[in-house]
Design a protein around this motif. Structure first.
Motif, PDB file in Angstrom:
ATOM      1  N   LYS A 239      12.951 -34.143 -48.124  1.00 18.28           N
ATOM      2  CA  LYS A 239      13.177 -35.485 -47.581  1.00 18.28           C
ATOM      3  C   LYS A 239      12.100 -35.841 -46.558  1.00 18.28           C
ATOM      4  O   LYS A 239      11.590 -36.964 -46.533  1.00 18.28           O
ATOM      5  CB  LYS A 239      14.558 -35.564 -46.925  1.00 18.28           C
ATOM      6  N   VAL A 244       9.064 -37.098 -54.362  1.00 15.79           N
ATOM      7  CA  VAL A 244       9.912 -37.601 -55.443  1.00 15.79           C
ATOM      8  C   VAL A 244       9.616 -36.769 -56.690  1.00 15.79           C
ATOM      9  O   VAL A 244       8.601 -36.964 -57.358  1.00 15.79           O
ATOM     10  CB  VAL A 244       9.660 -39.097 -55.728  1.00 15.79           C
ATOM     11  N   GLY A 250      15.557 -33.305 -57.476  1.00 22.53           N
ATOM     12  CA  GLY A 250      15.073 -34.666 -57.282  1.00 22.53           C
ATOM     13  C   GLY A 250      16.039 -35.694 -57.815  1.00 22.53           C
ATOM     14  O   GLY A 250      16.295 -36.730 -57.176  1.00 22.53           O
ATOM     15  N   CYS A 251      16.606 -35.419 -58.998  1.00 29.88           N
ATOM     16  CA  CYS A 251      17.583 -36.346 -59.587  1.00 29.88           C
ATOM     17  C   CYS A 251      18.826 -36.470 -58.708  1.00 29.88           C
ATOM     18  O   CYS A 251      19.355 -37.575 -58.513  1.00 29.88           O
ATOM     19  CB  CYS A 251      17.973 -35.874 -60.983  1.00 29.88           C
ATOM     20  N   ASN A 254      18.051 -38.488 -55.454  1.00 34.95           N
ATOM     21  CA  ASN A 254      17.783 -39.915 -55.642  1.00 34.95           C
ATOM     22  C   ASN A 254      18.991 -40.683 -56.179  1.00 34.95           C
ATOM     23  O   ASN A 254      18.936 -41.908 -56.306  1.00 34.95           O
ATOM     24  CB  ASN A 254      16.606 -40.095 -56.601  1.00 34.95           C
ATOM     25  N   SER A 255      20.051 -39.984 -56.500  1.00 35.64           N
ATOM     26  CA  SER A 255      21.214 -40.635 -57.099  1.00 35.64           C
ATOM     27  C   SER A 255      22.076 -41.357 -56.059  1.00 35.64           C
ATOM     28  O   SER A 255      22.306 -40.849 -54.960  1.00 35.64           O
ATOM     29  CB  SER A 255      22.063 -39.597 -57.836  1.00 35.64           C
ATOM     30  N   LYS A 256      22.540 -42.523 -56.447  1.00 32.30           N
ATOM     31  CA  LYS A 256      23.503 -43.266 -55.616  1.00 32.30           C
ATOM     32  C   LYS A 256      24.590 -43.827 -56.521  1.00 32.30           C
ATOM     33  O   LYS A 256      24.327 -44.213 -57.656  1.00 32.30           O
ATOM     34  CB  LYS A 256      22.817 -44.407 -54.852  1.00 32.30           C
ATOM     35  N   ALA A 262      24.792 -41.883 -51.422  1.00 32.49           N
ATOM     36  CA  ALA A 262      24.095 -40.717 -51.965  1.00 32.49           C
ATOM     37  C   ALA A 262      25.021 -39.501 -51.928  1.00 32.49           C
ATOM     38  O   ALA A 262      26.038 -39.485 -51.222  1.00 32.49           O
ATOM     39  CB  ALA A 262      22.832 -40.443 -51.153  1.00 32.49           C
TER      40      ALA A 262
END
Length: 481
Positions: A239, A244, A250-251, A254-256, A262
């Motif tokens: 972070k 990225v 990473g997946c 970056n997920s929301k 998050a």
């Protein structure tokens, strides 16, 4: 012989589970009857019969006596066993909402309660989509050269003729690949700390679940806390650097969700450890069986060698890397892998729990009962696979009948990393047969479980690079290649 402590544990566990079940039990509906079968002794059921013999013999004998749907009582739980493709498909696919995954709480504590395979519903679908996407064909095609490097490094460490435990060495290889796919290229100190603590967790996973200091389970719990801290440091560093990456970490980062929230670090850690755990032993077991089946079938080994050496030659004797397109054009090796998965049936069965009274083909599956689709029984059914005890990759020249071949499970809880596992097997087999010869030590053909089936003693063997000379071993050996 099963030790006395094991008998005591089984009795106490079964008694506790039985009494708990009795408190919440209600009378089954009268419109359907329970499947045929024996529930065994009070409290302990048929647990001792199951653990005093090969589990495959236990389940096969039950199927022969009662048919493809039967009941039993093991580890304190009443169970319905399903040995037909249609019944397994009913539980895992068409009516999966009526059957939830179920695992002992002691296992959940070690992996993490937020790991995707402990869940159903929206959370599970969200996490499964993330995991499956990060391990899809498009995602892993760029990993071929890195998996090659890991395979080469592993095989080089085996060279020289010392006896190795094939399964344990394959575990090291699959761990390296798992780390690569899940968290990418790590600093050495992170990787070593992950490896050290994961090994402690792995050793304690199937041990007696007690919090007494010094026991394997207590050590595993402490290692699990350290793993969370290590992963938290890796997450913080990623972070801070604004990286990225397209790996699983990473997946997850970056997920929301639909509210823009998050995943917490704890949820990310649970899922990373869960995927790593699910990937390591199963793939290592399959690779160990591939080594054994090739050892036991010299003509087949020569056919695989011819296929892989042709690719090796095209790559200038290994000077050029193996390409993604080449891994897609290994028909002989691919059929060997599929037949190895059928014969060994690494995932022999899976556990589900009925969330309501369910009727299937006139039989009642009561709410709270465990339901176990028996993949191995289906894979070894002569109706679907003639002469099922014979290792015959040519049977996969024609696609199996629907739902009869499910080496990675089926439905919403099937293995999301199956393509990565198959790629690992293809790459390792390519380097093994094109560069090495080996001999298996001893002649035992038995199976041991830990919990997945592996050849006896992890398949002790010696390996040599083909172009190196070697002295004859003083240890009696069998079948040299």
């Amino acid at each position: 012989m099963v030790g006395s402590l094991v008998f005591v544990f089984i009795f106490l566990f079964s008694l506790t589970s039985y009494l708990s079940l009795r408190r919440g039990k209600r009378e089954p509906q009268r419109r359907a009857k329970l499947p045929p079968g024996s529930m065994g002794w009070p409290f302990i059921g048929e647990t001792l019969q199951l653990y005093s013999q090969d589990p495959n013999v236990f389940f096969a004998s039950k199927q022969k006596r009662y048919g493809e749907i039967f009941k039993t009582h093991i580890l304190g739980c009443p169970c319905v066993m399903l040995a037909s493709p249609e019944a397994a498909h009913f539980v895992l696919v068409t009516q999966s909402r009526l059957f939830k995954p179920t695992y002992p709480k002691s296992k959940e504590r070690l992996i993490g309660p937020s790991a995707l395979f402990y869940h159903q519903g929206d959370y599970h679908l969200r996490l499964r989509k993330l995991v499956k996407g990060s391990l899809s064909l498009n995602a892993i095609r760029n990993l071929v050269s890195h998996i090659e490097t890991a395979a080469d490094s592993a095989l080089d460490s085996w060279d020289g003729g010392r006896v190795i435990n094939t399964f344990q060495e394959m575990k090291k290889f699959s761990f390296e690949v798992g780390i690569l796919a899940i968290v990418g290229h790590l600093k050495d100190h992170y990787k070593e700390e992950l490896k050290k603590n994961y090994c402690i967790l792995d050793k304690g996973y199937n041990s007696f679940p007690t919090n007494i200091p010094g026991t394997p389970y207590k050590k595993a719990l402490l290692a699990r806390k350290r793993l969370s801290q290590i992963l938290s440091d890796i997450i913080r560093e990623r972070k801070e650097n604004g990286l990225v990456e397209k790996d699983l970490l990473g997946c997850l980062l970056n997920s929301k969700n639909e509210k823009g929230e998050a995943l917490t670090d704890d949820k990310i850690a649970d899922n990373i450890i869960g995927v790593l755990f699910a990937a390591q032993d199963t793939t290592a077991s399959a690779l160990t069986w591939i080594v054994k089946y090739l050892h036991d079938n010299p003509k087949l080994l020569e056919a695989v060698k011819a296929e892989q050496k042709a690719i090796h030659k095209l790559n200038e004797g290994g000077k050029q890397p193996l390409s993604w397109s080449q891994t897609r054009k290994m028909p002989v090796t691919t059929k060997v892998i599929l037949e190895s998965l059928r014969m060994a049936s690494i995932i022999s069965f899976t556990f589900r729990e009925a969330v309501a009274d369910v009727e299937y083909k006139g039989y009642l599956i009561p709410k709270g009962w465990k339901v176990m689709p028996l993949f191995r029984n289906i894979h070894h059914n002569p109706e679907f696979f003639p002469d099922p005890q014979k290792f015959d990759p040519s049977r996969f020249e024609v696609a199996p009948k629907p739902n009869t071949f499910t080496p990675f499970g089926s439905g919403v809880h099937s293995c999301p990393g199956n393509e990565l596992a198959k790629l690992e097997m293809l790459v390792m087999t390519h380097h093994l047969v094109s560069k090495f010869r080996w001999e298996v030590i001893g002649s035992e053909n038995g199976i041991q479980y830990g919990p997945f089936p592996i050849p006896q003693q992890g398949l002790p063997a010696r390996f040599w690079k083909e172009f190196t000379s070697r002295k004859e071993s003083r240890v009696p050996t069998h079948s040299r290649f």
